[in-house]
Enzyme design. Sequence first.
Site, short mmCIF file in Angstrom:
data_model
loop_
_atom_site.label_atom_id
_atom_site.label_comp_id
_atom_site.label_asym_id
_atom_site.label_seq_id
_atom_site.Cartn_x
_atom_site.Cartn_y
_atom_site.Cartn_z
N HIS A 11 0.35 -5.59 5.91
CA HIS A 11 1.44 -4.61 6.00
C HIS A 11 2.78 -5.20 6.42
O HIS A 11 3.80 -4.53 6.40
CB HIS A 11 1.08 -3.49 6.98
CG HIS A 11 1.24 -3.89 8.43
ND1 HIS A 11 0.30 -4.59 9.12
CD2 HIS A 11 2.27 -3.71 9.30
CE1 HIS A 11 0.70 -4.82 10.35
NE2 HIS A 11 1.91 -4.30 10.49
C1 UD1 Z 1 5.89 -0.67 11.82
C2 UD1 Z 1 6.45 -1.69 12.79
C3 UD1 Z 1 5.58 -2.93 12.77
C4 UD1 Z 1 4.12 -2.58 13.02
C5 UD1 Z 1 3.67 -1.49 12.06
C6 UD1 Z 1 2.30 -1.04 12.45
C7 UD1 Z 1 8.89 -1.65 13.02
C8 UD1 Z 1 10.15 -2.32 12.67
N1 UD1 Z 1 7.79 -2.10 12.42
O1 UD1 Z 1 5.97 -1.23 10.53
O2 UD1 Z 1 5.99 -3.80 13.80
O3 UD1 Z 1 3.33 -3.73 12.83
O4 UD1 Z 1 4.55 -0.37 12.16
O5 UD1 Z 1 1.65 -0.35 11.47
O6 UD1 Z 1 8.88 -0.74 13.82
N2 UD1 Z 1 4.74 5.07 5.81
C9 UD1 Z 1 4.01 6.12 5.31
N3 UD1 Z 1 3.39 6.93 6.21
C10 UD1 Z 1 3.46 6.77 7.55
C11 UD1 Z 1 4.21 5.69 8.03
C12 UD1 Z 1 4.85 4.85 7.14
O7 UD1 Z 1 3.92 6.34 4.11
O8 UD1 Z 1 2.85 7.54 8.30
C13 UD1 Z 1 5.41 4.16 4.82
C14 UD1 Z 1 6.80 4.62 4.45
O9 UD1 Z 1 6.99 4.31 3.11
C15 UD1 Z 1 7.67 3.72 5.31
C16 UD1 Z 1 6.85 2.43 5.37
O10 UD1 Z 1 5.50 2.86 5.39
O11 UD1 Z 1 8.94 3.51 4.77
C17 UD1 Z 1 7.15 1.57 6.56
O12 UD1 Z 1 7.00 2.30 7.77
P1 UD1 Z 1 7.80 1.84 9.09
O13 UD1 Z 1 7.33 2.65 10.25
O14 UD1 Z 1 9.25 1.79 8.84
O15 UD1 Z 1 7.36 0.35 9.29
P2 UD1 Z 1 5.92 -0.32 9.25
O16 UD1 Z 1 5.89 -1.27 8.10
O17 UD1 Z 1 4.87 0.71 9.36
N1 UDP Z 2 -6.00 -0.19 12.72
C1 UDP Z 2 -6.74 0.96 12.49
N2 UDP Z 2 -6.97 1.33 11.20
C2 UDP Z 2 -6.52 0.61 10.14
C3 UDP Z 2 -5.78 -0.56 10.39
C4 UDP Z 2 -5.52 -0.94 11.71
O1 UDP Z 2 -7.19 1.62 13.44
O2 UDP Z 2 -6.77 1.02 9.00
C5 UDP Z 2 -5.74 -0.60 14.12
C6 UDP Z 2 -6.20 -1.97 14.48
O3 UDP Z 2 -7.56 -1.95 14.87
C7 UDP Z 2 -5.26 -2.36 15.60
C8 UDP Z 2 -3.98 -1.66 15.24
O4 UDP Z 2 -4.34 -0.64 14.29
O5 UDP Z 2 -5.71 -1.85 16.85
C9 UDP Z 2 -3.06 -2.64 14.60
O6 UDP Z 2 -1.99 -1.98 14.01
P1 UDP Z 2 -1.16 -2.58 12.80
O7 UDP Z 2 -1.94 -3.60 12.09
O8 UDP Z 2 -0.68 -1.41 12.04
O9 UDP Z 2 0.12 -3.19 13.54
P2 UDP Z 2 0.43 -4.52 14.36
O10 UDP Z 2 -0.65 -4.73 15.35
O11 UDP Z 2 0.53 -5.64 13.36
O12 UDP Z 2 1.75 -4.25 14.96
#
Ligand code: UD1
Ligand code: UDP
Length: 381
Positions: free
Chosen positions: A219
Amino acid sequence: MIKIVTIIGARPQIIKAAALSRAISNHFQKEITEVIVHTGQHYDDNMSQVFIDELGIPQPNYNLKVGSGSHGEQTAQMIIGIETILIKIKPDFLVLYGDTNSTLAGAIAAAKIHIPIVHIEAGLRSFNKAMPEEINRIMCDHASTLLFSPTKTGFNNLVKEGFNPNNKAPFSADNPGIFHCGDVMYDNSLYFKEISKQNSTILNDNELTEGKFILSTIHRNNNTDDPVRLNAIFSSLHNIALMDNTTIVIPLHPRTSKLLDKNLNKELLSSVKANDNIKIIEPVSFLDMIALESNCKMIVTDSGGVQKEAYYFNKPCIILRSETEWVEIVEQSAAIIADANENKIMKSFNELINKDNLKFPLLFGDGKAAEFICKTMLHLK
Ligand code: UD1
Ligand code: UDP
């Protein structure tokens, strides 16, 4: 009695918050009142509500429903919402987790109105400022009053940045206190492992056999948004699945799902879709994730949390990034940094799959990091 406001928003910090809420409910109910503010950064049920329901986190008292947007847009809306709530509630501490835009927004809002910030997961550094998370972490740490680092490396990073480990209470943003206390996610992994064993049906649901599949998550924005990197990652997974005749299960983040059509080349996309060994599924709950992590044979991920959980569940891990904040797991040779480089990924796979003497010494605390944090907040107020 102290009052804290906790900010959650993105999946990993919702899960992290479960550890503190559980410690409060089990040990500090009479001493700590927690108000939870959800920024709405993540909003799909399987990215947010599922964790609140499953992990015993109290329903958020507020949801700012900020949703997705550019960094500036998203962070700015959160700052406005958080500031309003902080002015109304006047908490003793604002508790922030990790390094997301929700973390940064909380830090900016609280620092300017002099509410002491508690940063959980302080001091982690990738030393790569192209990552939005690196900016968020540095800015949050430098506005915080109490900084709790999960690792010795994180604690040392803070010292190198000028934090004085000999500071004495009363702490403030100008005289911050830094602590090495272990990882609240280690607390959670220990606590939820047995519950997951009893409740998760994810292996059966997806026809997965213990020890016979690989788990992958992707991601990170520099992987999803860069077609070269995304193609290299999926091409490697496709080849590993064919070569090793192994199922690879990929609970895919919505960010990545939405970009597959656009950023994967058409031929690779149709090969991946036609590959019966590759199962792309919706994001799963934490209990299901633990079941996948603890029963797989290897993890391939760009997630910070998932690479660390690989270590907690004694699984080898290929890290799809050019660096990691969790350097300890690489130093133990339990994980290899392969970037999004197909040669490196294949080489790492071959190396790790043939190793049977991997070691996973305990490096992330004693499972009581959240209790330590609660005690420290109480003691210092
Ligand atoms: C964010 C965090 C990242 C973290 C990740 C965990 C920032 C800058 N990044 O990244 O550090 O590792 O969360 O998962 O805060 N979207 C959906 N549904 C949702 C949420 C997101 O469809 O419920 C899609 C949207 O298209 C959105 C994209 O995911 O634009 C990115 O979401 P965003 O929260 O901006 O950043 P992440 O890549 O999730
Ligand atoms: N996780 C989850 N379901 C998923 C993917 C991740 O519960 O389908 C959990 C995972 O076990 C961990 C956390 O989400 O505890 C990690 O989040 P993510 O990978 O979104 O973000 P990051 O840790 O890189 O910021």
